[in-house]
Design an enzyme around this catalytic site. Structure first.
Site, PDB file in Angstrom:
ATOM      1  N   CYS A   5      22.765 -43.708 -60.111  1.00 58.04           N
ATOM      2  CA  CYS A   5      22.629 -44.877 -60.788  1.00 58.04           C
ATOM      3  C   CYS A   5      21.326 -45.253 -61.528  1.00 58.04           C
ATOM      4  CB  CYS A   5      23.412 -46.449 -60.331  1.00 58.04           C
ATOM      5  SG  CYS A   5      22.884 -47.690 -61.486  1.00 58.04           S
ATOM      6  N   ASP A  31      14.764 -54.375 -71.907  1.00 56.93           N
ATOM      7  CA  ASP A  31      16.101 -53.409 -72.214  1.00 56.93           C
ATOM      8  C   ASP A  31      15.074 -52.500 -72.803  1.00 56.93           C
ATOM      9  OD1 ASP A  31      19.106 -53.672 -73.075  1.00 56.93           O
ATOM     10  OD2 ASP A  31      18.298 -52.092 -74.364  1.00 56.93           O
ATOM     11  N   HIS A  47      23.748 -52.519 -55.718  1.00 54.99           N
ATOM     12  CA  HIS A  47      24.868 -51.837 -56.830  1.00 54.99           C
ATOM     13  C   HIS A  47      26.159 -52.499 -56.935  1.00 54.99           C
ATOM     14  CE1 HIS A  47      26.695 -48.662 -59.706  1.00 54.99           C
ATOM     15  NE2 HIS A  47      27.340 -48.703 -59.137  1.00 54.99           N
ATOM     16  N   HIS A  97      26.021 -50.945 -64.169  1.00 55.03           N
ATOM     17  CA  HIS A  97      25.150 -51.376 -63.478  1.00 55.03           C
ATOM     18  C   HIS A  97      25.793 -52.935 -63.676  1.00 55.03           C
ATOM     19  CE1 HIS A  97      22.153 -51.496 -59.533  1.00 55.03           C
ATOM     20  NE2 HIS A  97      22.489 -52.780 -59.778  1.00 55.03           N
ATOM     21  N   HIS A  99      24.935 -56.016 -65.348  1.00 57.71           N
ATOM     22  CA  HIS A  99      23.878 -56.379 -65.807  1.00 57.71           C
ATOM     23  C   HIS A  99      24.195 -57.468 -66.651  1.00 57.71           C
ATOM     24  CE1 HIS A  99      25.003 -53.180 -68.723  1.00 57.71           C
ATOM     25  NE2 HIS A  99      24.268 -53.651 -69.268  1.00 57.71           N
ATOM     26  N   HIS A 101      22.464 -59.868 -69.981  1.00 55.69           N
ATOM     27  CA  HIS A 101      21.499 -59.657 -71.640  1.00 55.69           C
ATOM     28  C   HIS A 101      21.035 -60.317 -71.268  1.00 55.69           C
ATOM     29  CE1 HIS A 101      22.832 -54.767 -72.975  1.00 55.69           C
ATOM     30  NE2 HIS A 101      23.348 -55.305 -72.103  1.00 55.69           N
TER      31      HIS A 101
HETATM   32  P1  DGP Z   1      25.428 -51.842 -71.962  1.00 53.54           P
HETATM   33  O1  DGP Z   1      25.897 -51.442 -73.429  1.00 53.54           O
HETATM   34  O2  DGP Z   1      25.842 -53.242 -71.732  1.00 53.54           O
HETATM   35  O3  DGP Z   1      25.402 -50.709 -70.716  1.00 53.54           O
HETATM   36  O4  DGP Z   1      24.150 -52.318 -71.635  1.00 53.54           O
HETATM   37  C1  DGP Z   1      23.139 -51.244 -71.443  1.00 53.54           C
HETATM   38  C2  DGP Z   1      21.446 -51.680 -72.178  1.00 53.54           C
HETATM   39  O5  DGP Z   1      20.675 -50.881 -71.003  1.00 53.54           O
HETATM   40  C3  DGP Z   1      21.332 -51.014 -73.324  1.00 53.54           C
HETATM   41  O6  DGP Z   1      20.737 -52.110 -74.187  1.00 53.54           O
HETATM   42  C4  DGP Z   1      20.511 -49.791 -73.165  1.00 53.54           C
HETATM   43  C5  DGP Z   1      19.959 -49.782 -71.669  1.00 53.54           C
HETATM   44  N1  DGP Z   1      18.837 -48.706 -71.179  1.00 53.54           N
HETATM   45  C6  DGP Z   1      19.625 -47.907 -71.091  1.00 53.54           C
HETATM   46  N2  DGP Z   1      19.510 -46.601 -70.410  1.00 53.54           N
HETATM   47  C7  DGP Z   1      18.172 -48.390 -69.466  1.00 53.54           C
HETATM   48  C8  DGP Z   1      16.547 -47.551 -69.274  1.00 53.54           C
HETATM   49  O7  DGP Z   1      16.367 -46.463 -68.318  1.00 53.54           O
HETATM   50  N3  DGP Z   1      15.722 -48.173 -68.684  1.00 53.54           N
HETATM   51  C9  DGP Z   1      16.328 -49.849 -69.381  1.00 53.54           C
HETATM   52  N4  DGP Z   1      14.934 -50.459 -69.691  1.00 53.54           N
HETATM   53  N5  DGP Z   1      16.900 -49.969 -70.050  1.00 53.54           N
HETATM   54  C10 DGP Z   1      18.053 -49.363 -70.482  1.00 53.54           C
END
Ligand code: DGP
Length: 115
Positions: A5, A31, A47, A97, A99, A101
């Site tokens: 993850c 992000d 997790h 996982h 989260h 925003h």
């Molecule tokens: P969601 O669609 O709600 O699952 O948003 C996932 C967000 O995670 C998306 O806006 C891009 C971000 N993201 C994906 N991989 C990574 C990563 O490796 N590092 C960071 N900082 N953000 C990531």
């Protein structure tokens, strides 16, 4: 921790990230694909696949308080911000996982719940 993850790996430090907030239970980091001048992800260290799997009221409160703290530290609390939790495939969740925003620094449409 789920070793495959990406957010577990960021939370554990296995993948370096610039953390804007961290405590015993929660970490927050920018992000990688920002949708606003401020776009931070607030995640539990533990997790949890999605909001649909969250059953810990204490942790839920800690996460919400961390979002507010990140907003204050980022200087966006007074002007306002948007908080989004995507859940599951139809909810648009791409990283499995839990989260939050936190988006800020631009005007969001009033009353809009997105596309
Ligand atoms: P969601 O669609 O709600 O699952 O948003 C996932 C967000 O995670 C998306 O806006 C891009 C971000 N993201 C994906 N991989 C990574 C990563 O490796 N590092 C960071 N900082 N953000 C990531």
């Amino acid at each position: 921790m789920a070793s495959d993850c990406i957010f577990c790996r960021i939370a554990s430090g296995a993948i370096p990230a610039s953390l804007v907030y961290q405590d015993e239970h929660v970490v927050a980091f920018p992000d990688v694909h920002p949708q606003a001048p401020t776009h931070v992800l607030v995640v539990p260290r533990k997790h949890i696949g999605s909001l649909a799997e969250l059953d810990d009221a204490d942790l839920a409160g800690k996460l919400l308080l961390a979002v507010a703290e990140v907003a204050r530290r980022g200087g966006v609390a007074e002007r306002g911000f948007r908080t989004i939790i995507n859940t599951g495939a139809e909810g648009g969740q791409t990283v499995p996982h839990l989260h939050f925003h936190l988006l800020a620094g631009r005007k969001f449409a009033e009353g809009s719940l997105g596309e």
